[in-house]
Write a protein that holds these residues in place. Structure first.
Motif, mmCIF file in Angstrom:
data_model
loop_
_atom_site.group_PDB
_atom_site.id
_atom_site.type_symbol
_atom_site.label_atom_id
_atom_site.label_comp_id
_atom_site.label_asym_id
_atom_site.label_seq_id
_atom_site.Cartn_x
_atom_site.Cartn_y
_atom_site.Cartn_z
ATOM 1 N N ILE A 180 -12.583 -45.323 11.845
ATOM 2 C CA ILE A 180 -12.293 -45.722 10.471
ATOM 3 C C ILE A 180 -10.891 -45.292 10.055
ATOM 4 O O ILE A 180 -10.148 -46.036 9.424
ATOM 5 N N ASN A 181 -10.518 -44.074 10.424
ATOM 6 C CA ASN A 181 -9.234 -43.525 9.989
ATOM 7 C C ASN A 181 -8.027 -44.390 10.343
ATOM 8 O O ASN A 181 -7.106 -44.493 9.533
ATOM 9 N N PRO A 182 -7.976 -45.041 11.505
ATOM 10 C CA PRO A 182 -6.821 -45.910 11.778
ATOM 11 C C PRO A 182 -6.648 -47.040 10.761
ATOM 12 O O PRO A 182 -5.520 -47.439 10.463
ATOM 13 N N PHE A 183 -7.734 -47.515 10.183
ATOM 14 C CA PHE A 183 -7.626 -48.563 9.165
ATOM 15 C C PHE A 183 -7.123 -47.984 7.845
ATOM 16 O O PHE A 183 -6.319 -48.621 7.154
ATOM 17 N N LEU A 184 -7.583 -46.780 7.497
ATOM 18 C CA LEU A 184 -7.068 -46.119 6.287
ATOM 19 C C LEU A 184 -5.565 -45.885 6.413
ATOM 20 O O LEU A 184 -4.807 -46.155 5.483
ATOM 21 N N GLU A 185 -5.158 -45.396 7.566
ATOM 22 C CA GLU A 185 -3.736 -45.162 7.799
ATOM 23 C C GLU A 185 -2.949 -46.464 7.759
ATOM 24 O O GLU A 185 -1.857 -46.526 7.192
ATOM 25 N N ALA A 186 -3.504 -47.513 8.356
ATOM 26 C CA ALA A 186 -2.802 -48.798 8.426
ATOM 27 C C ALA A 186 -2.582 -49.408 7.046
ATOM 28 O O ALA A 186 -1.480 -49.873 6.746
ATOM 29 N N LEU A 240 4.814 -54.533 2.651
ATOM 30 C CA LEU A 240 4.676 -55.964 2.367
ATOM 31 C C LEU A 240 4.850 -56.291 0.887
ATOM 32 O O LEU A 240 4.718 -57.446 0.490
ATOM 33 N N GLY A 241 5.117 -55.271 0.073
ATOM 34 C CA GLY A 241 5.361 -55.519 -1.346
ATOM 35 C C GLY A 241 4.248 -55.087 -2.278
ATOM 36 O O GLY A 241 4.352 -55.257 -3.496
ATOM 37 N N PHE A 242 3.166 -54.531 -1.739
ATOM 38 C CA PHE A 242 2.075 -54.061 -2.589
ATOM 39 C C PHE A 242 2.432 -52.673 -3.107
ATOM 40 O O PHE A 242 2.926 -51.832 -2.370
ATOM 41 N N LYS A 243 2.190 -52.452 -4.392
ATOM 42 C CA LYS A 243 2.634 -51.218 -5.031
ATOM 43 C C LYS A 243 1.610 -50.088 -4.965
ATOM 44 O O LYS A 243 1.968 -48.939 -4.776
ATOM 45 N N GLU A 244 0.346 -50.395 -5.175
ATOM 46 C CA GLU A 244 -0.694 -49.370 -5.221
ATOM 47 C C GLU A 244 -1.789 -49.686 -4.221
ATOM 48 O O GLU A 244 -2.383 -50.760 -4.270
ATOM 49 N N VAL A 245 -2.038 -48.744 -3.335
ATOM 50 C CA VAL A 245 -3.100 -48.890 -2.346
ATOM 51 C C VAL A 245 -3.949 -47.633 -2.392
ATOM 52 O O VAL A 245 -3.435 -46.525 -2.241
ATOM 53 N N SER A 246 -5.242 -47.793 -2.649
ATOM 54 C CA SER A 246 -6.143 -46.640 -2.656
ATOM 55 C C SER A 246 -7.477 -47.062 -2.067
ATOM 56 O O SER A 246 -7.782 -48.247 -1.948
ATOM 57 N N ALA A 252 -3.381 -54.816 13.586
ATOM 58 C CA ALA A 252 -2.494 -54.474 14.705
ATOM 59 C C ALA A 252 -2.025 -53.031 14.587
ATOM 60 O O ALA A 252 -1.948 -52.305 15.592
ATOM 61 N N ASN A 253 -1.721 -52.581 13.368
ATOM 62 C CA ASN A 253 -1.305 -51.194 13.187
ATOM 63 C C ASN A 253 -2.448 -50.246 13.520
ATOM 64 O O ASN A 253 -2.227 -49.195 14.143
ATOM 65 N N ALA A 254 -3.665 -50.593 13.125
ATOM 66 C CA ALA A 254 -4.829 -49.760 13.484
ATOM 67 C C ALA A 254 -4.982 -49.728 15.008
ATOM 68 O O ALA A 254 -5.274 -48.672 15.583
#
Length: 153
Positions: free
Chosen positions: A6-12, A20-26, A98-100
């Motif tokens: 799961i953690n690789p997706f949280l990190e990604a 990519l231009g998104f300001k807030e990710v939680s 891909a990042n995950a």
């Protein structure tokens, strides 16, 4: 389900989406569900093979998908989930996954990702690979997205 999957997706999402231009990710809560994902309107399914096997269903409302596609397309208005919007959303999912996968590789797990498939509509379900899967709730610029992660190593 193992947290190392799961953690690789949280990190990604926290690394890639701001680029990519998104300001807030939680991220919010986690839940465990069984096999079937009911669509919220737009679902992108992407598979993984080799050392990490299964799939991930990125599930969101049509309104959320339009807003995400607009951000991906540098603010261009998106009135419907047409081919251009579908391509933008699929590319976002591809980049995050891909990042995950790169993180999995760093952990010694050989991983290949498959091309994403996108389905638009609210009257369908998607079956994830595993009997039980983890649901990770995200907020991206105040828009909810559900990551349904059905992976095994």
């Amino acid at each position: 389900m193992d947290a190392k999957l799961i953690n690789p997706f949280l990190e990604a999402v926290t690394l890639i989406l701001p680029q990519l231009g998104f300001k807030e990710v939680s991220h919010g809560g986690l839940a465990v569900k069984e096999q079937i994902v009911a669509s919220h309107g737009v679902t992108v399914l992407i598979g993984m093979t080799k050392g990490v096997r299964g799939n991930v269903a990125y599930n969101m409302t049509v309104d959320t998908a339009r807003k995400l596609a607009s951000t991906m397309m540098m603010g261009m208005p998106v009135a419907e989930i047409d081919e251009m919007a579908q391509s933008a959303i699929s590319e976002m999912v591809n980049m995050v996954t891909a990042n995950a996968a790169i993180t999995f590789e760093k952990q010694g797990l050989d991983v290949d990702i498959l091309p994403p498939s996108i389905v638009v509509g609210s009257e369908y379900t998607v079956r994830v690979s595993n009997n039980k899967y983890l649901v990770l709730n995200l907020m991206i610029d105040s828009e909810p997205i559900e990551l349904n992660i059905g992976l095994a190593s």
